[in-house]
Each structure stands twice: as C-alpha cells, then as structure tokens.
Design an enzyme around this catalytic site. Structure first.
Site, PDB file in Angstrom:
ATOM      1  CG  ASN A   1       0.411   2.537  11.799  1.00 31.47           C
ATOM      2  OD1 ASN A   1       0.398   2.131  10.629  1.00 31.47           O
ATOM      3  ND2 ASN A   1       0.079   1.772  12.820  1.00 31.47           N
TER       4      ASN A   1
ATOM      5  CE1 TYR B   1      -8.058  -5.821   2.803  1.00 31.98           C
ATOM      6  CE2 TYR B   1      -6.153  -6.463   4.098  1.00 31.98           C
ATOM      7  CZ  TYR B   1      -6.757  -5.628   3.176  1.00 31.98           C
ATOM      8  OH  TYR B   1      -6.044  -4.598   2.632  1.00 31.98           O
ATOM      9  CD  GLU B   2      -7.998  -7.269  -1.622  1.00 34.14           C
ATOM     10  OE1 GLU B   2      -8.420  -6.979  -2.752  1.00 34.14           O
ATOM     11  OE2 GLU B   2      -6.786  -7.420  -1.356  1.00 34.14           O
TER      12      GLU B   2
ATOM     13  CG  HIS C   1      -4.440  -7.343   1.177  1.00 30.68           C
ATOM     14  ND1 HIS C   1      -4.653  -6.516   0.093  1.00 30.68           N
ATOM     15  CD2 HIS C   1      -3.323  -6.888   1.789  1.00 30.68           C
ATOM     16  CE1 HIS C   1      -3.698  -5.591   0.074  1.00 30.68           C
ATOM     17  NE2 HIS C   1      -2.878  -5.803   1.080  1.00 30.68           N
TER      18      HIS C   1
ATOM     19  CB  ALA D   1       1.990  -0.145   4.525  1.00 29.31           C
TER      20      ALA D   1
ATOM     21  CG  HIS E   1      -2.637  -2.140  -3.377  1.00 30.03           C
ATOM     22  ND1 HIS E   1      -1.561  -2.968  -3.228  1.00 30.03           N
ATOM     23  CD2 HIS E   1      -3.089  -1.896  -2.134  1.00 30.03           C
ATOM     24  CE1 HIS E   1      -1.369  -3.220  -1.943  1.00 30.03           C
ATOM     25  NE2 HIS E   1      -2.286  -2.582  -1.259  1.00 30.03           N
TER      26      HIS E   1
ATOM     27  CG  HIS F   1      -6.422   2.041   3.751  1.00 31.09           C
ATOM     28  ND1 HIS F   1      -5.325   1.207   3.692  1.00 31.09           N
ATOM     29  CD2 HIS F   1      -6.776   2.285   2.463  1.00 31.09           C
ATOM     30  CE1 HIS F   1      -5.041   0.949   2.412  1.00 31.09           C
ATOM     31  NE2 HIS F   1      -5.905   1.595   1.658  1.00 31.09           N
TER      32      HIS F   1
ATOM     33  CB  SER G   1      -0.866   0.061   1.266  1.00 31.19           C
ATOM     34  OG  SER G   1      -1.726  -1.017   1.330  1.00 31.19           O
TER      35      SER G   1
ATOM     36  CG  MET H   1      -3.868  -6.098   7.930  1.00 28.81           C
ATOM     37  SD  MET H   1      -5.280  -5.071   7.538  1.00 28.81           S
ATOM     38  CE  MET H   1      -5.353  -4.018   9.008  1.00 28.81           C
ATOM     39  CB  SER H   2      -0.008  -8.269   3.058  1.00 29.48           C
ATOM     40  OG  SER H   2       1.130  -7.466   3.367  1.00 29.48           O
TER      41      SER H   2
HETATM   42  N1  HPA Z   1      -1.687  -2.910  11.578  1.00 27.41           N
HETATM   43  C1  HPA Z   1      -1.900  -3.730  10.519  1.00 27.41           C
HETATM   44  N2  HPA Z   1      -1.601  -3.414   9.281  1.00 27.41           N
HETATM   45  C2  HPA Z   1      -1.030  -2.215   9.070  1.00 27.41           C
HETATM   46  C3  HPA Z   1      -0.773  -1.317  10.092  1.00 27.41           C
HETATM   47  C4  HPA Z   1      -1.116  -1.689  11.433  1.00 27.41           C
HETATM   48  O1  HPA Z   1      -0.910  -0.947  12.405  1.00 27.41           O
HETATM   49  N3  HPA Z   1      -0.214  -0.220   9.545  1.00 27.41           N
HETATM   50  C5  HPA Z   1      -0.120  -0.457   8.191  1.00 27.41           C
HETATM   51  N4  HPA Z   1      -0.623  -1.671   7.903  1.00 27.41           N
END
Ligand code: HPA
Length: 267
Positions: free
Chosen positions: A229, A82-83, A80, A110, A58, A241, A28, A205-206
C-alpha cells in the site's frame, strides 16, 4: 546445552543433519514459498520457546529442506514486537538458525511505500533502515557483544546477489530505507511525513529487530519489502491488515522469482 542447541538437535533429528546454509523469514502474505521447499515442516508449537506467531497471514512452521539446490530453513511466521512487547521475540529462532549452521539470513516483509515511483506491488531491497521505534532487542544483553556496529548491517554481498538475481529475472528491484514503526496501529499521515523527511522510503512493523539480532549473532543479513500500500496520507487507498494480505501476492510472485534465482545462482 543451550536452549538453541537443544532445539537444533530436535530439528536435526526430524529434518536431517546436513547444515543449513540460509535462513528465510516470510512476511505477511508471503508464505507461499515455504510450500515449495522439498523438506520437513515442523510446527512452531513443537519447538519450545518459539513464538506463537499468531498474526493472521502467517503460518507458524519451520520448514527445513532444499530449495533450488540450497539447504534452507524457512520461518513461515515471525514474532512481532507488537504481539508481546518483546523486541527480542525472534532471538531464539535466529539462535537456532545459527546453531543449524546457517551463515546468512534473508528477511521479507510487507510494508507501506513512501515513494510514488514504488506503487503497490513493487518490491524493495533494504539498503539500510531507521529504527524509528527506539526499541532494541539487545537491551538487557549483558556482554560487550551488545555494542553491534550497524554500518553495512544490510550485507553488501547478499544485496549484490539479490540485485543480480532480480536483473536476471527482469524484476525491477527498488532500493531504499525502511523505517521500523512499532505498530500494531498503522502510522498517522503526520508520522509518515516525519519519516519521509528523515529519509525513509518504506515503513513497516518488523525486520529491524531481526537485522540487529542477526548482526549480533554474526549472520550476514539482507531484507526485501513487498509494498502492499501507499503509506498513510499518500493515497486514497485504504490501509488495513486485510488490504495488506490481499495485496501481498502482487509483489510476492516477483519476490519469489528473485529469491529462487538467488538461491539457484549460489547453489
Ligand atoms: N505501515 C506499516 N506496516 C505496514 C504497512 C504500512 O503502511 N503496510 C504493510 N505493513
């Protein structure tokens, strides 16, 4: 022919027949490098069975061409879990990568940081991972090949190349353990405390399903996170996001220098 071989034939017709050496999956907000490849962009929509990669941030193109003298295949979007609920959503694209001749894959993502010394904008090489989701892309695979060893799954040679490239570029490349959380909701602060206790340094998440699939397919693989973050509960910073996409460019510039240098030094 297999589906992957069919798609590889279509791709070669459009992008040329020279074998690809390395695949690159862009996370991302990390899509910029795809535009720097001297080559041909093929929309996923033209490749039957490729994911729709419908996550904003993306670009769903496969770009085949040359970057720093190396023939690469750049996946501008990933699917992903989750999709779709399918942990094997990236299996076909990675089978196609293999059919195009690649022997190695670098994944980017990310992620949230669990370490105070890795603030937003840092980059982290994955030394290993924790599959905190309990899911596996090889569930249902009928052959004994499903019993993939995961020791040194993150290839020591590729990692060395990335480390050397970062040092040459003066980029501080952290190293740590990435935990895969299924998403799409972010983690709770209690979940972050739990995975920190278990040894995680970053969360996302990937990537983990793709590492498993790559090893299954016999591709050497390494992965790099851009920390967008601090993970939930570790700072007052908001987690969203939008925030991920806004913060990704901070680390993306460093990541790009490292990747380009690694390619140049391996050309
Ligand atoms: N958690 C999960 N996925 C992420 C995060 C997070 O804090 N930041 C960017 N992708």
């Amino acid at each position: 022919m297999t589906r992957a071989a069919d798609l590889a034939a279509i791709i070669k017709d459009r992008a040329g027949h020279d074998p690809v050496r390395l695949g690159l999956v862009l996370g991302s907000g990390l899509g910029h490098i795809a535009g720097q490849v001297d080559g041909v962009a093929i929309p996923y929509a033209d490749l039957s069975g490729f994911p729709h990669a419908g996550v904003s941030g993306h670009t769903p193109n496969l770009v085949i061409g040359t970057l720093e003298g190396v023939r690469v295949a750049v996946f501008g979007g990933r699917a992903h879990y989750y999709e779709s609920g399918d942990p094997a959503a990236m299996r076909l694209p990675l089978e196609v990568l293999k059919a195009l001749g690649a022997e190695a894959l670098v994944l980017t993502n990310a992620a949230g940081s669990l370490r105070a010394d890795m603030p937003t904008g840092s980059v982290m090489l994955l030394s290993d991972h924790i599959n905190f989701s309990g899911l596996n892309p090889l569930i249902g695979e009928p052959t004994d090949a499903r019993f993939v060893p995961m020791t040194d799954a993150h290839d020591p040679g590729l990692r060395m190349g990335l480390r050397d490239a970062a040092a040459a570029e003066g980029v501080h490349l952290h190293e740590g353990v990435y935990a895969w959380y299924s998403g799409p909701s972010f983690e709770t602060p209690a979940e972050i405390r739990a995975i920190r206790t278990l040894g995680a340094d970053a969360v996302g998440m990937s990537t983990v399903p793709e590492v498993i699939l790559a090893r299954f397919l016999g591709l050497r693989v390494a992965a790099v996170s851009v920390l967008t973050n601090m993970a939930a509960g570790l700072s007052a910073e908001s987690i969203s996001h939008e925030h991920t996409k806004a913060m990704a460019p901070l680390g993306a510039a460093k990541l790009e220098r490292v990747l380009r240098r690694m390619l140049r030094d391996s050309a």
